[in-house]
Design a protein around this motif. Structure first.
Motif, PDB file in Angstrom:
ATOM      1  N   LYS A  78       6.543 -37.532 -26.628  1.00  0.00           N
ATOM      2  CA  LYS A  78       7.358 -36.329 -26.808  1.00  0.00           C
ATOM      3  C   LYS A  78       8.703 -36.641 -27.463  1.00  0.00           C
ATOM      4  N   GLN A  94       7.999 -37.091 -31.158  1.00  0.00           N
ATOM      5  CA  GLN A  94       7.756 -35.774 -31.753  1.00  0.00           C
ATOM      6  C   GLN A  94       9.076 -35.037 -31.983  1.00  0.00           C
ATOM      7  N   GLN A  95       9.969 -35.095 -31.001  1.00  0.00           N
ATOM      8  CA  GLN A  95      11.261 -34.411 -31.129  1.00  0.00           C
ATOM      9  C   GLN A  95      12.116 -35.041 -32.227  1.00  0.00           C
ATOM     10  N   LYS A 138      10.773 -33.931 -35.561  1.00  0.00           N
ATOM     11  CA  LYS A 138      11.116 -32.520 -35.777  1.00  0.00           C
ATOM     12  C   LYS A 138      12.585 -32.387 -36.176  1.00  0.00           C
ATOM     13  N   THR A 139      13.450 -33.106 -35.479  1.00  0.00           N
ATOM     14  CA  THR A 139      14.886 -33.067 -35.782  1.00  0.00           C
ATOM     15  C   THR A 139      15.159 -33.573 -37.190  1.00  0.00           C
TER      16      THR A 139
END
Length: 137
Positions: free
Chosen positions: A22, A25-26, A29-30
């Motif tokens: 996670k 993934q973050q 995305k950022t």
């Protein structure tokens, strides 16, 4: 004076050692969001630079028509050329930001495809998972 001001809307991804599913993934995305925002700002900058280059060219013509000293015409033309050259480089930077944004999105999808199932299994059980390399001995 320019109307552009730095924005604080894009947060940089942390560069810690957290490599959990996670967290990765973050971070991806950022990164993708930050590059998309940078691309938008670069696009605005590019439009402004092109407009200013055209204005400088028009001003050089007006100065020539007013029969002012030739050095002012040359200086104004140099400003127009410099703005045009800078706009070309900003265009390259804009294209690179768009490319990186797309690559971050692709990496996020690939990462999800490869590791989401494993994360779901690991997150759903009560027992702790051994550290990587435990079974390699």
């Amino acid at each position: 004076m320019s109307d552009l001001a730095p924005t604080t809307g894009g947060a940089a991804a942390r560069t810690d050692g957290d490599n959990r599913y996670k967290a990765v993934q973050q971070k991806l995305k950022t990164l993708g969001t930050a590059m998309e925002l940078a691309g938008n700002e670069l696009e605005q900058l590019l439009r402004g630079m092109r407009q200013n280059a055209q204005r400088a060219e028009g001003l050089a013509v007006d100065i020539a028509n007013a029969e002012l000293d030739r050095k002012f015409i040359e200086m104004t033309n140099q400003v127009a050329v410099a703005l045009g050259g800078a706009a070309v480089e900003v265009q390259k930077l804009h294209e690179t930001a768009q490319e990186v944004s797309g690559l971050a999105t692709d990496a996020r999808r690939t990462h999800a495809r490869l590791y989401e199932g494993l994360d779901t299994i690991r997150s759903g059980r009560m027992e702790r998972t051994p550290k990587p390399g435990f079974f390699a001995r």
